[in-house]
Scaffold this motif. Sequence first.
Motif, PDB file in Angstrom:
ATOM      1  N   VAL A 307      35.441  -3.693  31.836  1.00  8.70           N
ATOM      2  CA  VAL A 307      34.140  -4.082  30.693  1.00  8.70           C
ATOM      3  C   VAL A 307      33.287  -4.696  31.867  1.00  8.70           C
ATOM      4  N   HIS A 308      31.987  -3.575  31.286  1.00  7.39           N
ATOM      5  CA  HIS A 308      30.657  -4.291  32.320  1.00  7.39           C
ATOM      6  C   HIS A 308      30.065  -4.055  31.618  1.00  7.39           C
ATOM      7  N   ALA A 309      28.205  -5.399  32.019  1.00  6.34           N
ATOM      8  CA  ALA A 309      27.239  -5.242  31.408  1.00  6.34           C
ATOM      9  C   ALA A 309      26.457  -4.869  32.408  1.00  6.34           C
ATOM     10  N   TRP A 310      25.249  -4.408  31.560  1.00  5.56           N
ATOM     11  CA  TRP A 310      24.663  -4.218  32.850  1.00  5.56           C
ATOM     12  C   TRP A 310      23.183  -4.588  32.457  1.00  5.56           C
ATOM     13  N   THR A 311      22.125  -5.126  32.782  1.00  3.88           N
ATOM     14  CA  THR A 311      20.652  -5.532  32.331  1.00  3.88           C
ATOM     15  C   THR A 311      19.989  -4.943  32.902  1.00  3.88           C
ATOM     16  N   ILE A 312      18.962  -3.900  31.809  1.00  4.80           N
ATOM     17  CA  ILE A 312      18.371  -2.659  32.325  1.00  4.80           C
ATOM     18  C   ILE A 312      17.010  -3.112  31.459  1.00  4.80           C
ATOM     19  N   ARG A 313      15.978  -2.851  32.052  1.00  2.00           N
ATOM     20  CA  ARG A 313      14.750  -3.263  31.169  1.00  2.00           C
ATOM     21  C   ARG A 313      14.691  -2.517  29.738  1.00  2.00           C
ATOM     22  N   LYS A 314      13.909  -2.920  28.713  1.00  2.09           N
ATOM     23  CA  LYS A 314      13.652  -2.483  27.383  1.00  2.09           C
ATOM     24  C   LYS A 314      13.038  -1.564  27.800  1.00  2.09           C
ATOM     25  N   GLY A 315      13.418  -0.096  26.912  1.00  7.31           N
ATOM     26  CA  GLY A 315      12.474   0.932  27.066  1.00  7.31           C
ATOM     27  C   GLY A 315      12.505   1.710  28.141  1.00  7.31           C
ATOM     28  N   ALA A 316      13.747   1.364  28.808  1.00  5.93           N
ATOM     29  CA  ALA A 316      14.448   2.348  29.840  1.00  5.93           C
ATOM     30  C   ALA A 316      15.649   3.801  29.203  1.00  5.93           C
ATOM     31  N   ALA A 317      14.608   4.774  29.809  1.00  6.85           N
ATOM     32  CA  ALA A 317      15.610   6.602  29.897  1.00  6.85           C
ATOM     33  C   ALA A 317      17.012   6.129  30.537  1.00  6.85           C
ATOM     34  N   ALA A 318      17.634   6.631  30.125  1.00  8.45           N
ATOM     35  CA  ALA A 318      18.942   6.927  30.313  1.00  8.45           C
ATOM     36  C   ALA A 318      18.773   7.352  31.617  1.00  8.45           C
ATOM     37  N   PRO A 319      18.353   8.214  32.646  1.00 11.56           N
ATOM     38  CA  PRO A 319      18.707   8.190  34.347  1.00 11.56           C
ATOM     39  C   PRO A 319      18.512   6.974  34.546  1.00 11.56           C
ATOM     40  N   GLU A 320      17.290   5.842  34.217  1.00  8.30           N
ATOM     41  CA  GLU A 320      17.102   4.251  34.989  1.00  8.30           C
ATOM     42  C   GLU A 320      18.279   3.757  34.458  1.00  8.30           C
ATOM     43  N   ALA A 321      18.795   4.199  33.854  1.00  5.35           N
ATOM     44  CA  ALA A 321      20.176   2.983  32.694  1.00  5.35           C
ATOM     45  C   ALA A 321      20.984   3.475  33.965  1.00  5.35           C
ATOM     46  N   ALA A 322      21.387   4.378  34.741  1.00  5.18           N
ATOM     47  CA  ALA A 322      22.428   4.940  34.945  1.00  5.18           C
ATOM     48  C   ALA A 322      22.263   4.656  36.456  1.00  5.18           C
ATOM     49  N   GLY A 323      21.090   4.549  36.712  1.00  8.27           N
ATOM     50  CA  GLY A 323      21.151   4.217  38.233  1.00  8.27           C
ATOM     51  C   GLY A 323      20.903   2.560  38.135  1.00  8.27           C
ATOM     52  N   ALA A 324      21.171   1.224  37.312  1.00  6.42           N
ATOM     53  CA  ALA A 324      21.937   0.311  37.415  1.00  6.42           C
ATOM     54  C   ALA A 324      23.203   0.352  37.723  1.00  6.42           C
TER      55      ALA A 324
END
Length: 380
Positions: A307-324
């Motif tokens: 189980v992996h936690a990923w930090t992204i900015r609030k408001g990020a769209a799915a492709p940006e989250a995938a890029g994390a």
Amino acid sequence: MLEPHGFAADQPTNSLSMSLRCGIVGLPNVGKSTLFNAITAKQAEAANYPFCTIEPNVGSVLVPDDRMQKIASVVKTPTLVPAMLEIVDIAGLVRGASKGEGLGNQFLSHIREVDAIVHVVRCFDDENIIHVEGKINPAADIETIETELMLADLESMERRIDRLKKNVRKEKELQLQVDLAEKIIGGLSKGIPVRTIVETAEEKEIARQFFLLSSKPVLFAANVSENDLPEGNAYTRQVAEIAAAEGAKMLVISARAEADIAELPEEERPEFLESLGLEMSGLDRLIRTAYDLLGLQTYFTAGEKEVHAWTIRKGAAAPEAAGAIHSDFEKGFIRAEVMYYRDLIDLGSEQKVREAGKLRSEGRDYIVRDGDVIVFRFNV
């Protein structure tokens, strides 16, 4: 080839997950290194004189998130990969640091590399611990540090604008940088920090290239004695007023109590926290406040591997989250299969979430929520 990443993924990832990096600053003897030692379990030298810390100490701590263990119990994996917080302990600054007083200018350069500033302010009385200004005055201490940051920025921008004006004759697109540099210099000359001067999204994007100290968001850590937890005291009320006026964040913390907590076995910590009137440690509260300050959130990928936690900015769209996870995931993004972690916990498996109609297929425009559990489909 269509590839998933999430529940079904077994391949290793080249993690580009956003890391949170905070710099701890303050006058000497305010409790910075004591706090750093406690929350990172690293032993920075804590001495009763300025500039005992010559190089910045860097420590990484796990971001606590009790949702991970609950997800892991459902997907049946023993491996958790939490998000990380990197903390930089920067030597105590004094008046004149921007001009190199006490080697202060050397330390200011380290602040340019952090995402946010944790400004530790002394809010306790102790005749055995000297105060470089001779008395406890949180408002004056805050002004001293912020003035040094602004003076360093002013010097930096005055050097930069000369270069910009020379180059703008050949590169007309630099005019926007020249205009903003002039605006920043004007504001700094009046004692206004860059984070207040820069207003529009375009200005903020340009200002990032300047790496200015007073542009960093600030979290004031009002350091009190254990006896003043959790409400604080008259000193912390001064800090709270300043934080509110500046749009900054503030929390009351006791570096000494955090040091005591760090020495306790894990099972004894809740009882000790309760005796102090606290529900969670200062570290946990600091991390939550820092995430809020920077507009960050967490999503998860989960499977038998981990189980992996990923930090992204609030408001990020799915492709940006995938890029994390990996830049290829963002470039080749096709869709995201999304469930909310609470649905996974309550229903007990991905299959049951799917059968309940709560596993959604989302496209490029989907805005990721805190707590989403996601499988990314991408084309390599």
